[in-house]
Design a protein around this motif. Structure first.
Motif, mmCIF file in Angstrom:
data_model
loop_
_atom_site.group_PDB
_atom_site.id
_atom_site.type_symbol
_atom_site.label_atom_id
_atom_site.label_comp_id
_atom_site.label_asym_id
_atom_site.label_seq_id
_atom_site.Cartn_x
_atom_site.Cartn_y
_atom_site.Cartn_z
ATOM 1 N N ILE A 81 41.520 36.192 46.832
ATOM 2 C CA ILE A 81 41.739 37.348 45.981
ATOM 3 C C ILE A 81 42.937 37.057 45.075
ATOM 4 N N ILE A 82 42.716 37.037 43.796
ATOM 5 C CA ILE A 82 43.755 36.727 42.814
ATOM 6 C C ILE A 82 44.524 38.005 42.479
ATOM 7 N N THR A 83 45.837 37.946 42.594
ATOM 8 C CA THR A 83 46.705 39.081 42.286
ATOM 9 C C THR A 83 47.599 38.730 41.101
ATOM 10 N N LYS A 84 48.461 39.668 40.728
ATOM 11 C CA LYS A 84 49.379 39.433 39.614
ATOM 12 C C LYS A 84 50.363 38.311 39.920
ATOM 13 N N ASP A 85 50.532 37.984 41.189
ATOM 14 C CA ASP A 85 51.482 36.932 41.583
ATOM 15 C C ASP A 85 50.824 35.566 41.745
ATOM 16 N N THR A 86 49.492 35.489 41.638
ATOM 17 C CA THR A 86 48.788 34.221 41.807
ATOM 18 C C THR A 86 49.029 33.334 40.590
ATOM 19 N N ALA B 53 45.903 37.942 22.577
ATOM 20 C CA ALA B 53 45.310 38.553 23.775
ATOM 21 C C ALA B 53 44.428 37.516 24.458
ATOM 22 N N ILE B 54 44.645 37.321 25.725
ATOM 23 C CA ILE B 54 43.904 36.318 26.500
ATOM 24 C C ILE B 54 43.059 37.015 27.553
ATOM 25 N N ILE B 55 41.766 36.686 27.583
ATOM 26 C CA ILE B 55 40.848 37.267 28.566
ATOM 27 C C ILE B 55 40.495 36.198 29.597
ATOM 28 N N ARG B 56 40.978 36.364 30.817
ATOM 29 C CA ARG B 56 40.613 35.449 31.903
ATOM 30 C C ARG B 56 39.406 36.045 32.617
ATOM 31 N N ALA B 57 38.256 35.752 32.081
ATOM 32 C CA ALA B 57 37.028 36.372 32.582
ATOM 33 C C ALA B 57 36.574 35.740 33.895
ATOM 34 N N PRO B 58 36.054 36.552 34.817
ATOM 35 C CA PRO B 58 35.404 36.002 36.010
ATOM 36 C C PRO B 58 33.990 35.572 35.625
ATOM 37 N N ALA B 59 33.099 35.443 36.581
ATOM 38 C CA ALA B 59 31.732 35.007 36.291
ATOM 39 C C ALA B 59 31.035 35.998 35.363
ATOM 40 N N LEU B 60 30.626 35.524 34.200
ATOM 41 C CA LEU B 60 29.917 36.359 33.232
ATOM 42 C C LEU B 60 28.416 36.263 33.457
ATOM 43 N N TYR B 61 27.714 37.353 33.184
ATOM 44 C CA TYR B 61 26.261 37.324 33.281
ATOM 45 C C TYR B 61 25.673 38.385 32.363
ATOM 46 N N GLY B 62 24.423 38.183 32.021
ATOM 47 C CA GLY B 62 23.735 39.121 31.144
ATOM 48 C C GLY B 62 22.512 38.443 30.545
ATOM 49 N N LEU B 63 21.655 39.233 29.963
ATOM 50 C CA LEU B 63 20.417 38.717 29.400
ATOM 51 C C LEU B 63 20.704 37.675 28.327
ATOM 52 N N GLY B 64 20.074 36.515 28.467
ATOM 53 C CA GLY B 64 20.237 35.460 27.479
ATOM 54 C C GLY B 64 21.411 34.539 27.719
ATOM 55 N N MET B 65 22.262 34.859 28.707
ATOM 56 C CA MET B 65 23.442 34.047 28.984
ATOM 57 C C MET B 65 23.139 32.989 30.041
ATOM 58 N N LYS B 66 23.745 31.832 29.897
ATOM 59 C CA LYS B 66 23.644 30.793 30.910
ATOM 60 C C LYS B 66 24.663 31.119 31.993
ATOM 61 N N SER B 67 24.185 31.419 33.179
ATOM 62 C CA SER B 67 25.108 31.800 34.244
ATOM 63 C C SER B 67 24.473 31.544 35.602
ATOM 64 N N PHE C 100 35.758 34.303 45.271
ATOM 65 C CA PHE C 100 36.599 34.207 44.079
ATOM 66 C C PHE C 100 36.627 35.594 43.454
ATOM 67 N N ALA C 101 37.735 36.290 43.600
ATOM 68 C CA ALA C 101 37.771 37.681 43.141
ATOM 69 C C ALA C 101 39.161 38.051 42.640
ATOM 70 N N TYR C 102 39.177 38.974 41.691
ATOM 71 C CA TYR C 102 40.420 39.545 41.192
ATOM 72 C C TYR C 102 40.741 40.821 41.970
ATOM 73 N N ASP C 103 42.012 41.019 42.275
ATOM 74 C CA ASP C 103 42.467 42.306 42.793
ATOM 75 C C ASP C 103 42.060 43.370 41.770
ATOM 76 N N MET C 104 41.443 44.439 42.221
ATOM 77 C CA MET C 104 40.966 45.478 41.308
ATOM 78 C C MET C 104 42.095 46.080 40.465
ATOM 79 N N LYS C 105 43.327 46.035 40.975
ATOM 80 C CA LYS C 105 44.457 46.577 40.226
ATOM 81 C C LYS C 105 44.696 45.782 38.946
ATOM 82 N N LEU C 106 44.380 44.482 38.981
ATOM 83 C CA LEU C 106 44.557 43.638 37.800
ATOM 84 C C LEU C 106 43.648 44.075 36.655
ATOM 85 N N SER C 107 42.533 44.688 36.991
ATOM 86 C CA SER C 107 41.486 44.965 36.011
ATOM 87 C C SER C 107 41.500 46.390 35.476
#
Length: 298
Positions: A113-118, A148-162, A260-267
């Protein structure tokens, strides 16, 4: 009117954001530019307010022979584009980074679990190229140029390679799957699109960790996809030890069943960007997949 330039024409993520913003033609004007050759260097950036930089290499083999290309595209091209944006008087540069800067998934049975201190800890040159790009563009930031930097986790959606596509394919072909517990953060493309819209709207700066409102588990995703497709899926307990042994020889096993997960507080954000729930996202993707299949068959 916010004028937005997407650098990375034809990318799945870029096209999704462009389509999303085009719902409000009175608020956003969106263009894209191809970054696959040097023609972008003569493109006029000066008429835009924000640049959303999605051009990069991902979802390809980590063959050592490709290391220099990863740094050339993911790091050097990003920094060069940001410099041009700043010199052109653009107010905001949004960079599509990745959670890969924190390393790979945990081993099976371990939480991550990734936190603000990781601290970032890239496991390969893909992650390092993204992290060095972040560091390079941060140096350009000042009162007139926001990054602005977006550290995205696993992305998914129609048409996306994932990875989701592999799980969906499995769920439609088979009826049993190992019930191994893990925790994953994921981000549906529509939720990402709304998040990017809000970053543009508020001219944000800083690092961000958007994710869906719900954690997921690989086995449960398989089960849910099967249910949506009206198929039976039996989750089998007791095989975790076998996959732990396999993971020692096949890193892809940890990638599939590790955590592999982000602490919900980060989001958390000041406005709701999670406009589609996890379950509704699966319904949307599977429904559209079926309709596209019907169109192709016709």
């Amino acid at each position: 009117m916010k004028r937005v330039l997407i650098t990375g024409a034809g990318s799945c993520v870029g096209m999704c954001i462009e389509k999303w913003l085009n719902q409000w033609p009175e608020k956003y004007s969106v263009d894209s530019v191809d970054m696959r050759n040097d023609s972008w260097k003569s493109f006029d950036f000066s008429k835009y307010d924000s640049v959303y930089h999605v051009a990069g290499i991902a979802h390809v083999t980590l063959d050592p022979s490709m290391e220099s290309l990863f740094y050339k595209v993911n790091r050097d091209l990003t920094i060069e584009t940001a410099k041009k944006a700043k010199e052109s008087g653009i107010k905001q540069f949004i960079f599509m980074s990745s959670g890969i800067v924190y390393g790979n998934s945990s081993h099976i049975g371990e939480e991550f679990i990734i936190t603000k201190d990781t601290k970032p800890n890239p496991a390969n040159f893909y992650g390092m190229s993204k992290l060095q790009a972040e560091e390079g563009i941060k140096k350009l930031e000042d009162e007139c140029f926001k990054v602005a930097i977006i550290r995205a986790p696993a992305l998914y959606g129609l048409g996306m390679k994932s990875h989701y596509n592999n799980l969906s394919s499995f769920a439609k072909k088979f009826s049993i799957f190992p019930n191994i517990k893990n925790t994953r953060s994921m981000l549906y493309n529509k939720n990402l699109a709304e998040f990017v819209r809000l970053l543009i709207e508020y001219e944000e700066t800083g690092t961000f960790w958007p994710q869906n409102a719900e954690y997921t588990c690989t086995a449960q995703i398989i089960k849910d996809i099967a249910v949506v497709n009206k198929k039976n899926m039996l989750l089998i307990n007791g095989f975790g030890w076998i996959f732990k042994i396999m993971a020692k020889f096949l890193p892809a096993v940890d990638k599939a069943f590790g955590s592999f997960a982000y602490d919900m507080k980060l989001s958390e954000y000041k406005e709701n960007y999670r406009i589609v729930s996890y379950m509704d996202s699966i319904k949307e993707i599977e429904k559209e997949s079926d309709s596209l299949l019907v169109e192709k068959l016709m």
